[in-house]
Structure formats: C-alpha cells, structure tokens
Design a protein around this motif. Sequence first.
Motif, short mmCIF file in Angstrom:
data_model
loop_
_atom_site.label_atom_id
_atom_site.label_comp_id
_atom_site.label_asym_id
_atom_site.label_seq_id
_atom_site.Cartn_x
_atom_site.Cartn_y
_atom_site.Cartn_z
N SER B 114 -17.35 19.28 -27.24
CA SER B 114 -15.92 18.99 -27.27
C SER B 114 -15.61 17.59 -27.80
CB SER B 114 -15.34 19.17 -25.88
OG SER B 114 -16.10 18.39 -24.98
N SER B 115 -16.47 16.62 -27.50
CA SER B 115 -16.18 15.27 -27.97
C SER B 115 -17.47 14.53 -28.26
CB SER B 115 -15.37 14.51 -26.92
OG SER B 115 -16.24 14.04 -25.92
N LEU B 116 -17.33 13.40 -28.94
CA LEU B 116 -18.50 12.59 -29.26
C LEU B 116 -19.28 12.21 -28.00
CD1 LEU B 116 -17.03 10.14 -31.96
CD2 LEU B 116 -18.76 11.89 -32.34
N LYS B 117 -18.57 12.08 -26.88
CA LYS B 117 -19.23 11.68 -25.63
C LYS B 117 -20.34 12.66 -25.23
CE LYS B 117 -16.07 8.60 -23.32
NZ LYS B 117 -15.10 8.41 -24.42
N SER B 118 -20.15 13.92 -25.60
CA SER B 118 -21.15 14.92 -25.23
C SER B 118 -22.47 14.74 -25.97
CB SER B 118 -20.63 16.34 -25.51
OG SER B 118 -19.32 16.45 -25.04
N LEU B 119 -22.50 13.80 -26.93
CA LEU B 119 -23.75 13.55 -27.66
C LEU B 119 -24.69 12.65 -26.86
CD1 LEU B 119 -22.45 12.96 -31.29
CD2 LEU B 119 -23.81 14.89 -30.49
N LYS B 120 -24.19 12.10 -25.74
CA LYS B 120 -25.06 11.24 -24.90
C LYS B 120 -26.27 12.04 -24.44
CE LYS B 120 -21.50 8.22 -23.02
NZ LYS B 120 -20.76 7.91 -21.81
N GLY B 121 -27.43 11.40 -24.53
CA GLY B 121 -28.66 12.08 -24.13
C GLY B 121 -29.24 12.95 -25.23
N LEU B 140 -17.88 4.88 -35.22
CA LEU B 140 -17.14 5.87 -34.43
C LEU B 140 -17.64 5.89 -32.99
CD1 LEU B 140 -16.84 8.92 -36.88
CD2 LEU B 140 -15.24 7.05 -36.51
N LEU B 141 -18.97 5.82 -32.82
CA LEU B 141 -19.53 5.81 -31.47
C LEU B 141 -19.05 4.58 -30.70
CD1 LEU B 141 -23.23 6.93 -32.09
CD2 LEU B 141 -21.38 8.30 -31.14
N LYS B 142 -19.14 3.43 -31.38
CA LYS B 142 -18.78 2.18 -30.74
C LYS B 142 -17.31 2.18 -30.33
CE LYS B 142 -19.12 -2.69 -31.76
NZ LYS B 142 -19.12 -3.57 -32.92
N GLN B 143 -16.44 2.65 -31.23
CA GLN B 143 -15.01 2.69 -30.93
C GLN B 143 -14.71 3.65 -29.78
OE1 GLN B 143 -14.40 -0.18 -32.71
NE2 GLN B 143 -12.34 0.68 -32.82
N SER B 144 -15.59 4.65 -29.60
CA SER B 144 -15.38 5.59 -28.51
C SER B 144 -16.07 5.13 -27.23
CB SER B 144 -15.94 6.97 -28.89
OG SER B 144 -15.52 7.34 -30.18
N GLY B 145 -16.66 3.92 -27.27
CA GLY B 145 -17.31 3.39 -26.09
C GLY B 145 -18.61 4.10 -25.74
N ILE B 146 -19.29 4.63 -26.77
CA ILE B 146 -20.54 5.35 -26.51
C ILE B 146 -21.71 4.48 -26.96
CG2 ILE B 146 -21.86 7.43 -27.07
CD1 ILE B 146 -19.08 8.71 -27.77
N ALA B 147 -22.68 4.29 -26.05
CA ALA B 147 -23.86 3.49 -26.38
C ALA B 147 -24.79 4.29 -27.28
CB ALA B 147 -24.58 3.07 -25.11
N TYR B 148 -25.48 3.59 -28.16
CA TYR B 148 -26.47 4.26 -29.00
C TYR B 148 -27.67 3.35 -29.18
CZ TYR B 148 -24.21 1.33 -32.50
OH TYR B 148 -23.67 0.27 -33.17
N ASN B 149 -28.78 3.98 -29.54
CA ASN B 149 -30.00 3.21 -29.73
C ASN B 149 -30.91 3.97 -30.69
OD1 ASN B 149 -31.80 1.17 -29.47
ND2 ASN B 149 -32.25 1.52 -27.30
N GLU B 150 -31.78 3.21 -31.33
CA GLU B 150 -32.74 3.85 -32.21
C GLU B 150 -34.03 4.00 -31.42
OE1 GLU B 150 -34.89 2.79 -36.38
OE2 GLU B 150 -33.11 1.68 -35.83
N ASP B 151 -34.49 5.23 -31.25
CA ASP B 151 -35.66 5.43 -30.42
C ASP B 151 -36.37 6.72 -30.85
OD1 ASP B 151 -37.52 5.01 -28.47
OD2 ASP B 151 -36.07 4.83 -26.83
N GLU B 152 -37.58 6.91 -30.34
CA GLU B 152 -38.31 8.13 -30.69
C GLU B 152 -37.86 9.31 -29.83
OE1 GLU B 152 -40.06 8.49 -33.22
OE2 GLU B 152 -40.86 6.53 -33.77
N ASN B 153 -37.51 9.02 -28.58
CA ASN B 153 -37.14 10.10 -27.67
C ASN B 153 -35.74 9.89 -27.11
OD1 ASN B 153 -39.77 11.44 -27.71
ND2 ASN B 153 -40.47 9.54 -26.75
N PRO B 154 -35.08 10.99 -26.74
CA PRO B 154 -33.72 10.86 -26.21
C PRO B 154 -33.69 10.10 -24.88
CG PRO B 154 -34.50 13.13 -26.03
CD PRO B 154 -35.50 12.39 -26.84
N GLU B 156 -31.23 8.96 -21.46
CA GLU B 156 -30.06 9.25 -20.61
C GLU B 156 -28.91 8.30 -20.95
OE1 GLU B 156 -28.72 11.73 -17.50
OE2 GLU B 156 -30.64 11.72 -18.52
N GLY B 157 -27.71 8.84 -21.08
CA GLY B 157 -26.52 7.98 -21.17
C GLY B 157 -26.25 7.34 -22.51
N GLU B 158 -27.10 7.60 -23.52
CA GLU B 158 -26.81 7.04 -24.83
C GLU B 158 -27.21 8.02 -25.94
OE1 GLU B 158 -29.09 3.41 -24.96
OE2 GLU B 158 -30.89 4.47 -25.60
#
Lengths: 250, 330
Positions: B114-121, B140-154, B156-158
Amino acid sequence: MSGAAKNLIYPILGAAAFILLWLIAAAAIGAEIILPAPDRAAAALFELLKSGAFWVDLAGTLDRSLKSFFLSFLLALALAAASALSRPLRRFLSPWIVILRSVPTISVILISLLWLKSSLAPIFIAFLITFPNMYSAIYGAIEGVDPGLVEMSRLYKVRRRDMVTRLYIPSILPAVFTSARSNISLNLKIIIASEVLAQTRESVGMAMQLSKIYLDTPMLMAWTAAAIVLAALLELAVEGVKRAVIRWKA
Amino acid sequence: MRMKKIALLFAALLFAMSACAQEGEKSVSIIVPNGAPAFVFAQMMSEGGQFEGYEVACEVVLGAEALQARINDFDLAVMPTNMAANLYNKGTSIQLVSVVVHGTLYLVGRSQISSLKSLKGKVVYNIGKGNTPDITFKYLLKQSGIAYNEDENPNEGEVTLKYVQEATQLMPQLISGEIEYAVIGEPQVTQALENTKNSENPIQVIFDIQQKWEEMTGKPYPQAALVGKKDFLDKNPGLVEKILQKIDGAADWLKESEQNRQAAKEAIAEKGGAISLLAEQTVDRSNIRPVRAEDAKAALEEYYNVLLQVNGGAPIGGKLPDNGFYYKAD
C-alpha cells in the motif's frame, strides 16, 4: 656520472616523455571530461588523498585483493605440489585447469555476479582467473627441476626431506615468485574491474564508476594513479618477500 | 588543349567541393541513447534521412554513458538532465532545449503493497549506485521518513538497498523471482511484465516513481532532455523549431498503431539500438512529453537542488546551471 644516476636518468626521461605526450593529447582534445591535463589529475589526486572515503575504499579493495591472491596462491602451490607427486591427481585436475584457462574472463564475471554477493564476487572472479595461471607456472617449475640432479640425488640416496629443501624448493623459488609477482597485480586489476560490475560498496571500482557517471574524469585519473601505485606496492612486497626468503635459504 | 582540360578539371573540383560544403552546412547529427530517448526520435528515424531540407544523421547508442565519449560528435542529443547540467557546468558549450522524458522509473515486484513504508524489512534492487534513479528513490524514502541502508541481508525496520550496474544483470533474477522488488525503467518494465505475465505470480508495477516525485515536490520529474550545441542552435533556429514541433507528436505516433511501433523498433535497430518489446503501455509509462526549456526550468531546478545534496553536487557538476543553460528561441 655515477652508475646510480645513470640508472635513474632513463626511467625519469621515460616518465617525462609520458607526461609530455599526455599534455599534448589533453591540449589537442581540449575537453576535460574526455582527457584532463596531468596537473588537473594531480590536483584531483591530492584532493582524494585528503578524504577519509579514499582510504576506506582503498582498504576494501586491498582486503579483497589479498584474500583472493592468497587463496589462489596457496591452493595453486598445494595442488601443484600434489600433482607433481601424484600422476592420477594431475590428470584429474587437467580438465579443470584447461576449462578455467580458456573460459572468457567476461563469462566468469557475468556468471559470478549472478551467483554471489557483491562483496564476494570480485574475490571469486579474480581467484578463478589467477589460480590456473599460478598452478600452471608452479607445476611447470616443479617439472622443470633438472632431471639429472634428481637422478643423481636418488643414486646417492639423498634423504627425501633434503631433496625437497635443498633441490626442489631452491629450483622452483624463482619461478614461483615471478608468477606471484605478475599475478598479484593482475589480481588487483581484476578485482577493480569486477567491483565496477558488481557495484561493491567501499571499493576502488565503485569509486571509479561514480567518477565516470558524474563526468569527473580528473577524479577517475586520480583513482587510476592510486590503483597503479597500489599494484606497484604489492609487486614490491612480493619482491621483498622473495629477497628475504632467498637470504634465509642461503 | 591541355590547359583547357586542366582548367575544366579544376572547375569540376571546385564545384564538387562547394557542393560538399553546402551539404555539410545543411546536415544535423543527432545521438540518442537506447530506450525512451530513442522513442522520442523514432518517428523521424523511421521516415528516412531527410527533414526540412536537412540531411539527418541519427545514431542510437546503448546508454547515456556512451554519450560522454561522443560529445564532440553531435549537434543534438537526448541525455539525462543531470548529465546536461554537469556538461554545461564543466564548460561544454551546450544548451538544454526541451525536457522530453518525464520519468520512466517504476518500483516493480511480486506483491502489491500500500505504501513505501511497507518496504521496511525488504530488499530493493536498484540499477547504478549513485545514478539518478538511485538518488531519486532514496530521496522518496527519506522524504517519507523511511530509513534505508546498503547491506547484503534485509534488516528489520529499514529498506535494504542493493545494486547492479545495469538492467541486464538483474532481469534474470527478477524474472525468476529471486529478486522481490526492484526499481527499473522502461523499456525493461515491459520486458519484466511480459516475461512473467503467464506465471503464477507475475511481476506487477507497484509504484510510479515519477508520480511519487510529483506528489512530494509538486513538480514533474524531468529525467531526460533534448540538448544542443550552442553554435548549432544559434545557427539553425528554424530547424530546432521544426524538430520541437515534430517530437511533440512522438508519443501519439507511437501509440497510434502496432505498425508504427514495429517501424520504430526497426528504425532504432538500424541506427544501432535494440528494443525487444514496445507496447502501447511502454509508451505511456515512458512519459514522453516535451516541455520547452523555459517552461521546464522550475521543475529542473527543483530536481537539481535535490541532486546538489548528493556527493557534493557531483551529479550536476557542483552547482545550479545559470540562465545560459536554458535555450530560448528568439
């Protein structure tokens, strides 16, 4: 003119001619995003050396490069020695080596990218390319040990241990180090190329790719210079180890 | 007698040379990257090498990066708007004529959210780290207040971001289902949808990135522009005007018939590109809507200001381009 000065003057002339050619080419093209002048590249290099990210990226690439090199080298050494002792093993390995030697580099890269994480793919790719090189060189060196000397040692019932340490090791050392030296810099080059394609974080390859997409060609040149220096240092390190080992043997 | 022959030969030579020179004056070299930029010129390409009395030499290169090595070779080109600003800021004598592509980027995946927030995890793949699709998605993620990171594995919460260098590197895994979510552009979106449409769990378009951009910034997403060499633009204002009128109809022509799309694919292939699938929806999703420089300036500056925040502004050469960057017909 002293001997040392004579030895130095030609390399300096060579480097000066290179920089002169570069200057002329840069002036002729007249577009910094295609070929920046050497002074612009040098300025970018100084800027780069001051940034913390530079050392992080460089350390990441060096780490991958060393892991891959030692994996290739130690496995090549062990398998080459084992192959020299066991004919069945040598025959068993031969199709592997032939396949690895003849598979196109780009196939190795593309397939590895499908299989592996972006931090591991470069290590594996460089391993697959340098391992058969070093295996063949080391095995060739063992095979090339003077058969007359081997025969003589056998006749005089020289102990096996002494044959290895006094005959085999000293005979193959030069070839082992020559191969290690050329493969350690080849390894670095493959690691960097793979990092570009794998988009590996904290890597020289990724930094080069970013300078390219941002049309920052002076920075791309600066990274290239840094990679050349790193390759030269790695080769020097191998040379240093070689000298230490030879001194210790003698 | 002999003198006469030589004089005649000389005259013929002069005539040939002047003819050549004249032909040289009335020609235009256009370079466009494969994909949506090539769609903009597909109709012109399919109609042959003559346009308004000019000899048109069109070439399709396989990506925007390939243009970098060819900056000395074109009169007009379509390129990412950040690349245009970057070239301008680095002293290349070009002007932006018209923003022609207003975004081809989509988040695609196997399950609707439903929203970008559901991409967390979750893990989201992007093409080209540090390139504009990556920067835009992160924005877009930043403006929606969603944390992101570059990593090999998913985690929680980003949102976990992963990168490949080009689309061909992720298409097999996307189609096989190993990759759950990815931000890709047309015409690859069509390819992903077509290749899985008969499978149990087909790939779907989840978010329209340019639409999200527009919701957040209030401005359209100016992805790629028609750019010209300043000299050429100054000397050929009539041609530029005609070309602008022509490409206004580019999207309609492509949507008009399958026959036109087939002709477009063939023309693009003949000029060095490669488009495997070109459907009506491909054209819709490519947002080919030419907007002239003066009218596009506000949207461009909005976009450039976001790019200025990344890597010290490197994507556009460190500063907003000045007014000389925007082409204006007198």
